[in-house]
Design an enzyme around this catalytic site. Structure first.
Site, PDB file in Angstrom:
ATOM      1  N   THR A   1       0.945  -1.375  -0.435  1.00  0.00           N
ATOM      2  CA  THR A   1      -0.187  -0.177   0.152  1.00  0.00           C
ATOM      3  C   THR A   1       0.815   0.694  -0.396  1.00  0.00           C
ATOM      4  OG1 THR A   1      -0.132  -0.524   2.274  1.00  0.00           O
ATOM      5  CG2 THR A   1      -1.949  -1.006   1.249  1.00  0.00           C
TER       6      THR A   1
ATOM      7  N   THR B   1      -1.338  -1.988   5.488  1.00  0.00           N
ATOM      8  CA  THR B   1      -1.833  -1.238   6.471  1.00  0.00           C
ATOM      9  C   THR B   1      -2.841  -0.380   4.949  1.00  0.00           C
ATOM     10  OG1 THR B   1       0.060  -1.819   7.556  1.00  0.00           O
ATOM     11  CG2 THR B   1      -0.511   0.955   7.235  1.00  0.00           C
TER      12      THR B   1
ATOM     13  N   PHE C   1      12.379   2.534  21.713  1.00  0.00           N
ATOM     14  CA  PHE C   1      11.842   3.454  21.068  1.00  0.00           C
ATOM     15  C   PHE C   1      12.557   4.987  21.374  1.00  0.00           C
ATOM     16  CE2 PHE C   1      10.347   2.875  16.950  1.00  0.00           C
ATOM     17  CZ  PHE C   1      10.559   1.442  17.013  1.00  0.00           C
ATOM     18  N   MET C   2      14.157   5.302  21.831  1.00  0.00           N
ATOM     19  CA  MET C   2      14.569   6.443  23.143  1.00  0.00           C
ATOM     20  C   MET C   2      15.986   6.321  22.154  1.00  0.00           C
ATOM     21  SD  MET C   2      12.327   7.640  24.429  1.00  0.00           S
ATOM     22  CE  MET C   2      12.446   7.944  26.482  1.00  0.00           C
TER      23      MET C   2
ATOM     24  N   GLY D   1      13.361   5.195   9.389  1.00  0.00           N
ATOM     25  CA  GLY D   1      13.297   5.294   7.598  1.00  0.00           C
ATOM     26  C   GLY D   1      12.945   3.778   7.611  1.00  0.00           C
TER      27      GLY D   1
ATOM     28  N   CYS E   1       7.416   1.197   6.030  1.00  0.00           N
ATOM     29  CA  CYS E   1       6.521   1.814   6.658  1.00  0.00           C
ATOM     30  C   CYS E   1       6.370   3.384   7.336  1.00  0.00           C
ATOM     31  CB  CYS E   1       6.044   0.605   8.222  1.00  0.00           C
ATOM     32  SG  CYS E   1       5.603  -0.305   7.349  1.00  0.00           S
TER      33      CYS E   1
ATOM     34  N   LYS F   1       5.738   6.242   4.951  1.00  0.00           N
ATOM     35  CA  LYS F   1       4.975   6.321   3.781  1.00  0.00           C
ATOM     36  C   LYS F   1       3.307   5.985   5.029  1.00  0.00           C
ATOM     37  CE  LYS F   1       3.880   1.511   3.158  1.00  0.00           C
ATOM     38  NZ  LYS F   1       1.916   1.384   3.844  1.00  0.00           N
TER      39      LYS F   1
ATOM     40  N   ARG G   1      14.545   0.505   1.714  1.00  0.00           N
ATOM     41  CA  ARG G   1      13.138   1.004   1.685  1.00  0.00           C
ATOM     42  C   ARG G   1      14.143   2.587   2.818  1.00  0.00           C
ATOM     43  NH1 ARG G   1       7.813  -2.686   0.581  1.00  0.00           N
ATOM     44  NH2 ARG G   1       9.430  -3.947   2.360  1.00  0.00           N
TER      45      ARG G   1
END
Ligand SMILES: NC(=O)c1ccc[n+]([C@@H]2O[C@H](COP(=O)([O-])OP(=O)(O)OC[C@H]3O[C@@H](n4cnc5c(N)ncnc54)[C@H](O)[C@@H]3O)[C@@H](O)[C@H]2O)c1
Ligand SMILES: O=c1ccn([C@@H]2O[C@H](COP(=O)(O)OP(=O)(O)O[C@H]3O[C@H](CO)[C@@H](O)[C@H](O)[C@H]3O)[C@@H](O)[C@H]2O)c(=O)[nH]1
Length: 429
Positions: free
Chosen positions: A84, A122, A257-258, A265, A268, A271, A334
């Site tokens: 998607t 998604t 996620f710190m 990048g 996912c 976009k 990507r």
């Protein structure tokens, strides 16, 4: 259960191999013949930890692949794992989903019995019920609720840990068009749902669709916030990693996620954040915070190259770029931040020599004019400077002896012997 998976890329191949692993009979339907051949030969078409073994174990028995959509008729459930992508203007491009739904609908026209179609790709709220559903009904001649059911089951796996994430998820989310469809999904996922630690969220289709975007928007924005705080920390000559480690001890925030640095990048976050921004605008809402998350993210590669240029004049300099994949553990390039770094370096006249444990062949076609090295050490040989673009564990403890000038700018905080360098700069520390 007999399951078909339409689209055998990163998600479709992983889902297929894992569903075979938990006891289902699975067939992948894929237009790329090389992928079909690889799976049928028992080989993984992509680099993903634990995938090759599972494909080798099940290929030829409970896992098969074909280019022929008619195979869906041998199955009770079909997952759509099609791309998607984003359109030029950033919005969600549903052309491939429509084409896949058309082929699937046509194949289902001749099916006797019930069939459940599950959208795993998604997609924005409304897509499953207002786009995919009507296409399936038109092409199959069967009405939803009358032998055809639809559901939306977003996927949260990460590249590099896809198999583990699929088999041991934090949560499974689905929105189904009927109780029967929900029951089929519960049965299909039973071995995973039975695991302690997997939450099941059963909701409506629209919520299931939006949960996926909200999840990715939250994580991407968290990294952008961490990067903004990191950039501020650098201005104050403070170490963002120490600061954020302490912040993460607050369990409302969490230590995950710190990691500040070059930013996000991959196939996912960029976009999906863009699709949600475009979708929000379509609905008449200005997503100011998501816009800012993208602005911060877009600036990080340039900031890294600016930092390098403070120490090395780039015109004619030989610069090693360590890491090409968008994150470690995958050959996926990507929207890799490494590519933005290479663009900035070459724009400023540097000669780039790149190294990556697995991703070089995915970059070479688009970047035929840069040099590629067989290892990080080989890339560093004779280099006037180096940057770290991907935090591959292979780069920890590197020797910098071969460099012409031992200057390293680190965009990912790898494990470096700083004393072995003339200059070591972290992007946010
Ligand atoms: N990659 C991830 O980590 C990830 C994680 C969660 C969700 N998603 C979502 O899952 C979806 C698929 O992503 P992906 O990364 O697997 O994509 P991908 O590009 O790796 O794979 C898609 C596959 O579909 C095939 N295909 C295209 N058109 C087809 C058609 N008409 N019929 C059959 N096959 C066709 C392509 O050849 C390709 O192999 C996307 O919506 C993505 O946003 C991806
Ligand atoms: O602290 C962090 C964590 C991540 N990243 C970067 O963020 C990007 C995305 O990382 P990650 O989320 O680990 O990879 P993906 O495989 O893209 O997975 C995301 O995107 C998938 C596709 O939608 C979702 O399924 C996953 O839940 C979601 O984490 C990468 O460039 C990372 O380098 C950071 O810079 N700092």
């Amino acid at each position: 259960m007999n399951v078909s998976i339409v689209g055998s890329g990163y998600v479709g191949t992983t889902v297929a191999a894992c569903l075979a692993d938990i006891g289902h009979d699975v067939i992948n339907i894929e237009i790329d013949e090389d992928i079909v051949e690889a799976i049928n030969a028992g080989e993984a078409p992509i680099h993903e930890s634990g995938l090759a073994e599972r494909i080798a174990d099940h290929a030829g028995s409970s896992l098969r692949a074909t280019t022929d959509y008619d195979a869906v008729r041998e199955t009770d459930v079909t997952f759509l794992c099609l791309p998607t992508p984003q359109s030029e203007d950033g919005s969600l491009d549903l052309a491939i989903m429509r084409a896949g739904a058309e082929s699937l609908g046509r194949a289902l026209a001749d099916e006797d019995g019930d069939h459940l179609v599950v959208v795993k790709s998604t997609v924005l709220p409304g897509t499953t019920e207002d786009v995919v559903g009507p296409v399936l009904e038109a092409e199959s001649g069967t009405a939803i609720g009358d032998g055809l059911e639809i559901a939306m089951n977003p996927e949260f796996l990460r590249m590099g840990t896809a198999v583990e994430d699929f088999l041991e998820p934090d949560k499974i989310v689905f929105g189904a068009s009927s109780d029967g469809a929900a029951e089929t999904l519960r049965e299909l996922y039973a071995p995973i749902l039975d695991r302690q630690g997997t939450d099941l969220v059963e909701t409506d289709v629209r919520e299931a669709e939006l949960i996926k975007y909200a999840n990715n928007a939250f994580l991407a924005s968290k990294v952008s916030l961490v990067n903004e705080l990191g950039n501020i920390a650098k201005e104050y000559d403070a170490d963002a990693y120490e600061v954020l480690e302490a912040v993460g001890l607050d369990d409302r925030i969490s230590e995950r996620f710190m990691r500040s640095g070059l930013g996000w990048g991959g196939s996912c976050f960029p976009k999906d954040v863009n699709a949600l921004r475009a979708g929000a605008r379509d609905q008449g809402y200005e997503p100011a915070l998501l816009d800012a998350a993208v602005t911060v993210n877009d600036a990080q590669p340039r900031r890294l190259v600016d930092l390098l240029e403070e120490h090395v004049p780039l015109e004619g300099a030989r610069i090693a770029v360590l890491g090409l994949s968008f994150k470690p553990g995958t050959d996926d390039v990507r929207k890799s931040r490494a590519l933005d770094v290479i663009d900035h370096l070459t724009d400023r006249g540097a000669d780039v020599v790149a190294a990556d444990p697995v991703a070089i062949e995915n970059v070479r076609p688009d970047y035929p004019d840069i040099e590629y090295a067989a290892s990080a050490e080989a890339a560093l040989e004779g280099a006037d400077g180096a940057v770290v673009a991907t935090d591959w564990p292979e780069f920890d403890g590197l020797s910098f002896d071969g460099m012409a000038r031992r200057v390293l700018v680190d965009g990912r905080r790898i494990d470096v012997d700083e004393d072995a360098l003339e200059v070591y700069e972290g992007l946010t520390w």
